[in-house]
Design a protein around this motif. Structure first.
Motif, PDB file in Angstrom:
ATOM      1  N   ILE A 146       0.849  -1.194   0.000  1.00  0.00           N
ATOM      2  CA  ILE A 146       0.000   0.000   0.000  1.00  0.00           C
ATOM      3  C   ILE A 146       0.885   1.245   0.000  1.00  0.00           C
ATOM      4  O   ILE A 146       1.608   1.517   0.965  1.00  0.00           O
ATOM      5  CB  ILE A 146      -0.941   0.006   1.220  1.00  0.00           C
ATOM      6  CG1 ILE A 146      -1.828  -1.247   1.198  1.00  0.00           C
ATOM      7  CG2 ILE A 146      -1.798   1.271   1.236  1.00  0.00           C
ATOM      8  CD1 ILE A 146      -2.712  -1.392   2.422  1.00  0.00           C
ATOM      9  N   GLU A 147       0.843   1.988  -1.072  1.00  0.00           N
ATOM     10  CA  GLU A 147       1.741   3.127  -1.254  1.00  0.00           C
ATOM     11  C   GLU A 147       1.541   4.206  -0.193  1.00  0.00           C
ATOM     12  O   GLU A 147       2.487   4.887   0.217  1.00  0.00           O
ATOM     13  CB  GLU A 147       1.527   3.741  -2.646  1.00  0.00           C
ATOM     14  CG  GLU A 147       1.927   2.834  -3.804  1.00  0.00           C
ATOM     15  CD  GLU A 147       3.433   2.650  -3.895  1.00  0.00           C
ATOM     16  OE1 GLU A 147       4.176   3.476  -3.320  1.00  0.00           O
ATOM     17  OE2 GLU A 147       3.869   1.670  -4.542  1.00  0.00           O
ATOM     18  N   GLU A 148       0.297   4.388   0.268  1.00  0.00           N
ATOM     19  CA  GLU A 148       0.009   5.464   1.211  1.00  0.00           C
ATOM     20  C   GLU A 148       0.577   5.197   2.603  1.00  0.00           C
ATOM     21  O   GLU A 148       0.744   6.131   3.402  1.00  0.00           O
ATOM     22  CB  GLU A 148      -1.507   5.686   1.319  1.00  0.00           C
ATOM     23  CG  GLU A 148      -2.159   6.246   0.059  1.00  0.00           C
ATOM     24  CD  GLU A 148      -2.351   5.184  -1.019  1.00  0.00           C
ATOM     25  OE1 GLU A 148      -2.179   3.981  -0.705  1.00  0.00           O
ATOM     26  OE2 GLU A 148      -2.644   5.553  -2.169  1.00  0.00           O
ATOM     27  N   ASP A 149       0.844   3.951   2.933  1.00  0.00           N
ATOM     28  CA  ASP A 149       1.370   3.620   4.259  1.00  0.00           C
ATOM     29  C   ASP A 149       2.834   4.038   4.377  1.00  0.00           C
ATOM     30  O   ASP A 149       3.562   4.083   3.382  1.00  0.00           O
ATOM     31  CB  ASP A 149       1.245   2.121   4.525  1.00  0.00           C
ATOM     32  CG  ASP A 149      -0.195   1.690   4.767  1.00  0.00           C
ATOM     33  OD1 ASP A 149      -1.030   2.571   5.044  1.00  0.00           O
ATOM     34  OD2 ASP A 149      -0.476   0.485   4.662  1.00  0.00           O
ATOM     35  N   ASP A 150       3.243   4.324   5.617  1.00  0.00           N
ATOM     36  CA  ASP A 150       4.612   4.798   5.843  1.00  0.00           C
ATOM     37  C   ASP A 150       5.526   3.693   6.367  1.00  0.00           C
ATOM     38  O   ASP A 150       6.479   3.955   7.088  1.00  0.00           O
ATOM     39  CB  ASP A 150       4.610   5.984   6.812  1.00  0.00           C
ATOM     40  CG  ASP A 150       4.002   5.632   8.164  1.00  0.00           C
ATOM     41  OD1 ASP A 150       3.445   4.517   8.296  1.00  0.00           O
ATOM     42  OD2 ASP A 150       4.088   6.468   9.086  1.00  0.00           O
ATOM     43  N   TYR A 151       5.233   2.452   6.029  1.00  0.00           N
ATOM     44  CA  TYR A 151       6.109   1.343   6.411  1.00  0.00           C
ATOM     45  C   TYR A 151       6.121   0.314   5.286  1.00  0.00           C
ATOM     46  O   TYR A 151       5.154   0.163   4.534  1.00  0.00           O
ATOM     47  CB  TYR A 151       5.645   0.695   7.722  1.00  0.00           C
ATOM     48  CG  TYR A 151       4.237   0.131   7.691  1.00  0.00           C
ATOM     49  CD1 TYR A 151       4.012  -1.203   7.347  1.00  0.00           C
ATOM     50  CD2 TYR A 151       3.137   0.929   7.996  1.00  0.00           C
ATOM     51  CE1 TYR A 151       2.727  -1.728   7.311  1.00  0.00           C
ATOM     52  CE2 TYR A 151       1.850   0.413   7.964  1.00  0.00           C
ATOM     53  CZ  TYR A 151       1.648  -0.914   7.625  1.00  0.00           C
ATOM     54  OH  TYR A 151       0.374  -1.429   7.583  1.00  0.00           O
ATOM     55  N   ALA A 152       7.247  -0.375   5.160  1.00  0.00           N
ATOM     56  CA  ALA A 152       7.416  -1.316   4.052  1.00  0.00           C
ATOM     57  C   ALA A 152       7.083  -2.756   4.424  1.00  0.00           C
ATOM     58  O   ALA A 152       6.733  -3.558   3.556  1.00  0.00           O
ATOM     59  CB  ALA A 152       8.861  -1.252   3.541  1.00  0.00           C
ATOM     60  N   PHE A 153       7.196  -3.089   5.726  1.00  0.00           N
ATOM     61  CA  PHE A 153       7.051  -4.485   6.132  1.00  0.00           C
ATOM     62  C   PHE A 153       6.070  -4.629   7.292  1.00  0.00           C
ATOM     63  O   PHE A 153       5.890  -3.707   8.092  1.00  0.00           O
ATOM     64  CB  PHE A 153       8.410  -5.058   6.557  1.00  0.00           C
ATOM     65  CG  PHE A 153       9.498  -4.884   5.535  1.00  0.00           C
ATOM     66  CD1 PHE A 153       9.483  -5.607   4.354  1.00  0.00           C
ATOM     67  CD2 PHE A 153      10.547  -3.994   5.755  1.00  0.00           C
ATOM     68  CE1 PHE A 153      10.490  -5.453   3.410  1.00  0.00           C
ATOM     69  CE2 PHE A 153      11.553  -3.834   4.822  1.00  0.00           C
ATOM     70  CZ  PHE A 153      11.521  -4.566   3.641  1.00  0.00           C
ATOM     71  N   TYR A 154       5.468  -5.813   7.375  1.00  0.00           N
ATOM     72  CA  TYR A 154       4.642  -6.140   8.538  1.00  0.00           C
ATOM     73  C   TYR A 154       4.841  -7.612   8.887  1.00  0.00           C
ATOM     74  O   TYR A 154       5.252  -8.421   8.038  1.00  0.00           O
ATOM     75  CB  TYR A 154       3.163  -5.836   8.293  1.00  0.00           C
ATOM     76  CG  TYR A 154       2.496  -6.668   7.216  1.00  0.00           C
ATOM     77  CD1 TYR A 154       1.823  -7.853   7.529  1.00  0.00           C
ATOM     78  CD2 TYR A 154       2.526  -6.264   5.878  1.00  0.00           C
ATOM     79  CE1 TYR A 154       1.200  -8.606   6.542  1.00  0.00           C
ATOM     80  CE2 TYR A 154       1.914  -7.013   4.887  1.00  0.00           C
ATOM     81  CZ  TYR A 154       1.249  -8.184   5.225  1.00  0.00           C
ATOM     82  OH  TYR A 154       0.641  -8.936   4.249  1.00  0.00           O
ATOM     83  N   ILE A 155       4.584  -7.940  10.148  1.00  0.00           N
ATOM     84  CA  ILE A 155       4.750  -9.315  10.617  1.00  0.00           C
ATOM     85  C   ILE A 155       3.450 -10.079  10.399  1.00  0.00           C
ATOM     86  O   ILE A 155       2.408  -9.714  10.934  1.00  0.00           O
ATOM     87  CB  ILE A 155       5.166  -9.338  12.100  1.00  0.00           C
ATOM     88  CG1 ILE A 155       6.606  -8.834  12.222  1.00  0.00           C
ATOM     89  CG2 ILE A 155       5.047 -10.749  12.678  1.00  0.00           C
ATOM     90  CD1 ILE A 155       7.137  -8.787  13.629  1.00  0.00           C
ATOM     91  N   GLU A 156       3.559 -11.139   9.616  1.00  0.00           N
ATOM     92  CA  GLU A 156       2.392 -11.970   9.314  1.00  0.00           C
ATOM     93  C   GLU A 156       2.235 -13.101  10.327  1.00  0.00           C
ATOM     94  O   GLU A 156       1.123 -13.486  10.679  1.00  0.00           O
ATOM     95  CB  GLU A 156       2.517 -12.544   7.906  1.00  0.00           C
ATOM     96  CG  GLU A 156       1.330 -13.366   7.456  1.00  0.00           C
ATOM     97  CD  GLU A 156       1.463 -13.826   6.026  1.00  0.00           C
ATOM     98  OE1 GLU A 156       1.124 -13.034   5.123  1.00  0.00           O
ATOM     99  OE2 GLU A 156       1.922 -14.967   5.803  1.00  0.00           O
ATOM    100  N   ASP A 157       3.365 -13.637  10.792  1.00  0.00           N
ATOM    101  CA  ASP A 157       3.314 -14.727  11.773  1.00  0.00           C
ATOM    102  C   ASP A 157       4.575 -14.683  12.621  1.00  0.00           C
ATOM    103  O   ASP A 157       5.631 -14.234  12.155  1.00  0.00           O
ATOM    104  CB  ASP A 157       3.199 -16.085  11.073  1.00  0.00           C
ATOM    105  CG  ASP A 157       2.889 -17.215  12.044  1.00  0.00           C
ATOM    106  OD1 ASP A 157       2.181 -16.968  13.040  1.00  0.00           O
ATOM    107  OD2 ASP A 157       3.361 -18.345  11.813  1.00  0.00           O
ATOM    108  N   LEU A 158       4.450 -15.133  13.866  1.00  0.00           N
ATOM    109  CA  LEU A 158       5.592 -15.121  14.790  1.00  0.00           C
ATOM    110  C   LEU A 158       5.474 -16.305  15.735  1.00  0.00           C
ATOM    111  O   LEU A 158       4.447 -16.479  16.396  1.00  0.00           O
ATOM    112  CB  LEU A 158       5.624 -13.804  15.566  1.00  0.00           C
ATOM    113  CG  LEU A 158       6.819 -13.558  16.491  1.00  0.00           C
ATOM    114  CD1 LEU A 158       7.128 -12.064  16.566  1.00  0.00           C
ATOM    115  CD2 LEU A 158       6.546 -14.082  17.908  1.00  0.00           C
TER     116      LEU A 158
END
Length: 206
Positions: A146-158
């Motif tokens: 999503i271009e509008e967001d200010d982060y490149a990565f997110y945690i999907e599972d941990l």
């Protein structure tokens, strides 16, 4: 009770918690990886007394380290892999911090070298040590398109490698399978024979 039958009994009673010390020393020589990470992988892939299964498990450990363990000098390549593939699973140390100005939590991965990774509440709610110094974990990092967001990565599972809480009930249940004499032999192996061939408990087991 001979050593081989005791090894088998330990593996059965504490499945996923037993590591053969000779395997740990063998694989430790060729890797620059925290010992408890190696113990975790050996307990997963080499919890057997069958040599063919152990050999296959050792190959699986090395393959997992090659594909999933992030080394500090490979951070840029790891980030590029996520951006290219969409997501990838890593073994890394994860911290979570609350940023007051933004009123939200951010995760940081040490060797992946990113400190602004979006993370869902369930992960730090279920693993409070993420907020208290961090934990080593298997973590699936996904790319945010999503271009509008200010982060490149997110945690999907941990999935933690270091347990946030000691499972005393499981320990007690497993220990009931052993006589006092057998437990003395186990503790002697763990405490006094670091180079021994027999099975040894990984942290928090026996």
């Amino acid at each position: 009770m001979n050593a081989d039958s005791l090894d088998q009994k330990l593996i059965s009673a504490f499945d996923g918690k037993i590591v053969r010390k000779d395997l740990l020393h063998r694989i430790k020589k060729g890797t620059n990886v925290p010992t408890f990470v190696l113990e975790f992988l050996l307990a997963r892939f080499c919890a057997s007394d069958d040599q063919a299964e152990i050999d296959a498990g050792m190959e699986a450990v090395l393959a997992t380290l090659q594909d999933n363990y992030v080394r500090p000098d490979e951070a840029n390549a790891a980030q590029s892999k996520v951006a290219t593939k969409g997501k990838h699973r890593f073994i890394d140390k994860v911290h979570v911090s609350y940023v007051e100005k933004e009123k939200r939590h951010w995760a940081a991965l040490e060797n992946f070298n990113s400190r602004r990774i979006a993370i869902g509440e369930k992960f730090y709610r279920d693993n409070d040590r993420l907020l208290e110094g961090g934990i080593w974990a298997e973590v699936t990092v996904a790319h945010n398109d999503i271009e509008e967001d200010d982060y490149a990565f997110y945690i999907e599972d941990l999935r933690p490698i270091q347990l946030s809480r000691f499972d005393f009930d499981r320990y007690t249940q497993g220990r009931q399978a052993f006589s006092r004499e057998a437990l003395i032999i186990v503790w002697s192996t763990v405490a006094k024979l670091p180079q021994g061939r027999g099975a040894a408990a990984s942290p928090g087991a026996v």
